[in-house]
Design an enzyme around this catalytic site. Structure first.
Site, PDB file in Angstrom:
ATOM      1  N   SER A  24       0.830  -1.201   0.000  1.00 48.46           N
ATOM      2  CA  SER A  24       0.000   0.000   0.000  1.00 48.46           C
ATOM      3  C   SER A  24       0.870   1.259   0.000  1.00 48.46           C
ATOM      4  O   SER A  24       1.640   1.483  -0.930  1.00 48.46           O
ATOM      5  CB  SER A  24      -0.964  -0.035   1.192  1.00 48.46           C
ATOM      6  OG  SER A  24      -1.950   0.964   1.087  1.00 48.46           O
ATOM      7  N   ASP A  79      -9.939  -4.008  -4.929  1.00 43.80           N
ATOM      8  CA  ASP A  79      -9.431  -3.075  -3.927  1.00 43.80           C
ATOM      9  C   ASP A  79     -10.257  -1.787  -3.936  1.00 43.80           C
ATOM     10  O   ASP A  79     -10.416  -1.141  -4.969  1.00 43.80           O
ATOM     11  CB  ASP A  79      -7.960  -2.766  -4.239  1.00 43.80           C
ATOM     12  CG  ASP A  79      -7.225  -2.125  -3.073  1.00 43.80           C
ATOM     13  OD1 ASP A  79      -7.879  -1.469  -2.241  1.00 43.80           O
ATOM     14  OD2 ASP A  79      -5.988  -2.274  -3.014  1.00 43.80           O
ATOM     15  N   HIS A 126      -7.914  -5.210  -0.386  1.00 46.36           N
ATOM     16  CA  HIS A 126      -6.657  -4.457  -0.293  1.00 46.36           C
ATOM     17  C   HIS A 126      -5.520  -5.256   0.357  1.00 46.36           C
ATOM     18  O   HIS A 126      -4.415  -5.312  -0.174  1.00 46.36           O
ATOM     19  CB  HIS A 126      -6.904  -3.167   0.488  1.00 46.36           C
ATOM     20  CG  HIS A 126      -5.718  -2.263   0.563  1.00 46.36           C
ATOM     21  ND1 HIS A 126      -5.113  -1.733  -0.562  1.00 46.36           N
ATOM     22  CD2 HIS A 126      -5.014  -1.782   1.627  1.00 46.36           C
ATOM     23  CE1 HIS A 126      -4.096  -0.969  -0.200  1.00 46.36           C
ATOM     24  NE2 HIS A 126      -4.009  -0.983   1.110  1.00 46.36           N
TER      25      HIS A 126
END
Length: 320
Positions: free
Chosen positions: A140, A254, A284
Site C-alpha cells: 500500500s 481493492d 486491499h
C-alpha cells in the site's frame, strides 16, 4: 550513518502484542528482534529483524526490507516474515515515523519525501551490517515508498515486491478541494482516516483485529496525503527507470487504493523486469485475505522468490 539504538521494551512489547493479535496464520515461527534506529533529525523508529533458521540455512539467501502501509505498523507482518524466513531470507521491517511504536508526530509528514529519506537511512544501516543489496517489499503506502525508492534510484535494490501499492487513489473533487485548503492552512491537523476496515479483507477476523489494534492510527493529515499525491505522480513518471526485477501482487476489488494505478505502473515498467499476479476478487490486504486466496498469494510470492534467489549482486556503496 544511523545505527540501531537500544530497545524500548515498553513500546516494542506493545507493538509485538498488537502484531500478534492482528496477523493471521499459524503460531510465530521466527521471533523478531526489536531495536530502534535514530534518524538524522533525531526521530527514533522501531525496527524488527527476523532471521531464518540457522539449522536450515547456514547463511541467509538474501535480505528483505519490508515497508508497511498507511496507519498500520510492521508488527502486523509476522506471518509474512515467517514465509520469507522460511525461504531463507532475513527480514527487517520498521514502523514508519508517526506510526506504530516509532517516534514522530502522529500521521504527519514534514515534507513529501520524508518517508523516502527514512527508508534510505534504514537501507544504509542494513547494507552496512549485511553487505548485500536488499529486496524491497512494500504494501500500500509502503508499496508507493518502495516503488519511488527503486525508480528514483535512491539506492540500488536486488528486487522489488509490491503488494496492493498506492499508485493511484480515488479522490473526489470536494476531497481534493478540502485537501488544498488544509495543506495551506493546517497541514498537520489530524482528521478522520477514511479507510474502511471492511474493505481490507474478506476475513472478518482480520477486520475485527485491525479495528481493535491500539497501534493502528485512525487519523490522517493533509501533509501525509500530499506525500501520496506527489509520490504517485512521480512513481508513474519514473516507472520506465526500474532497474530490478519486480513482482506486483494486486487485488482487483481493492476499494482502498485504485488498482488501475498498479496496471499503469506495470505497463510502463521494463517488460523484461516485470511480473504481476492479479486477483480479481481480492481486497486491499491480500496478505491477510480469507483462505484460500491468502494461500494463493503466499504461494505466488514464494514461487517468485525461489526463482529469483540466485546469488545476490555484490553490494555497491550508496551514492554520496
Amino acid at each position: 550513518m544511523a545505527q540501531p539504538m537500544t530497545d524500548d521494551p515498553a513500546s516494542a512489547g506493545a507493538a509485538e502484542a498488537a502484531g500478534t493479535a492482528t496477523a493471521p496464520g499459524p503460531a510465530i515461527a521466527h521471533a523478531p528482534v526489536p531495536s530502534r534506529q535514530r534518524m538524522r533529525d533525531g526521530t527514533e523508529l522501531l525496527l524488527r529483524t527476523w532471521l531464518p533458521d540457522p539449522g536450515r540455512f547456514a547463511e541467509p539467501l538474501g535480505s528483505v526490507l519490508l515497508v508497511h502501509g498507511l496507519a498500520e505498523h510492521a508488527g502486523r507482518y509476522q506471518h509474512v516474515a515467517d514465509l520469507l524466513c522460511g525461504s531463507g531470507l532475513r527480514v527487517r521491517a520498521f514502523d514508519l515515523r508517526g506510526h506504530g511504536a516509532s517516534g514522530g508526530a502522529r500521521m504527519v509528514a514534514d515534507h513529501p519525501d520524508i518517508y523516502l529519506e527514512d527508508l534510505a537511512e534504514i537501507y544504509d544501516a542494513a547494507l552496512h551490517g549485511w553487505n548485500e543489496l536488499p529486496i524491497l517489499l512494500g504494501h500500500s503506502m509502503g508499496g508507493l515508498i518502495a516503488a519511488r525508492f527503486a525508480t528514483a534510484r535512491v539506492r540500488p535494490v536486488r528486487a522489488l515486491v509490491l503488494s496492493s501499492p498506492a499508485l493511484a487513489l480515488r479522490l473526489a473533487q470536494p476531497v481534493l478541494a478540502l485537501h488544498r485548503v488544509l495543506l495551506t492552512l493546517a497541514p498537520r491537523l489530524r482528521v478522520p482516516n477514511p479507510i474502511d476496515a471492511r474493505h481490507l479483507s474478506h476475513d472478518p477476523a482480520v477486520v475485527a483485529a485491525y479495528r481493535a489494534d491500539p497501534l493502528v492510527q485512525t487519523t490522517i493529515t493533509a501533509s501525509v496525503l500530499e506525500s501520496f499525491i506527489r509520490g504517485m505522480a512521480q512513481a508513474q513518471a519514473d516507472a520506465a527507470r526500474l532497474e530490478a526485477p519486480m513482482l506486483m501482487l494486486v487485488g482487483g476489488a481493492d476499494r482502498v487504493v485504485d488498482p488501475a494505478g498498479s496496471r499503469s505502473f506495470f505497463d510502463n515498467a521494463p517488460a523484461d523486469l516485470r511480473d504481476e499476479v492479479w486477483y480479481p476478487h481480492g481486497y486491499h490486504e491480500i496478505f491477510n485475505e480469507a483462505q484460500p486466496l491468502r494461500g494463493e498469494v503466499f504461494a505466488a510470492l514464494s514461487d517468485w522468490l525461489q526463482r529469483h534467489l540466485q546469488p545476490s549482486a555484490t553490494a555497491r556503496p550508496p551514492p554520496a
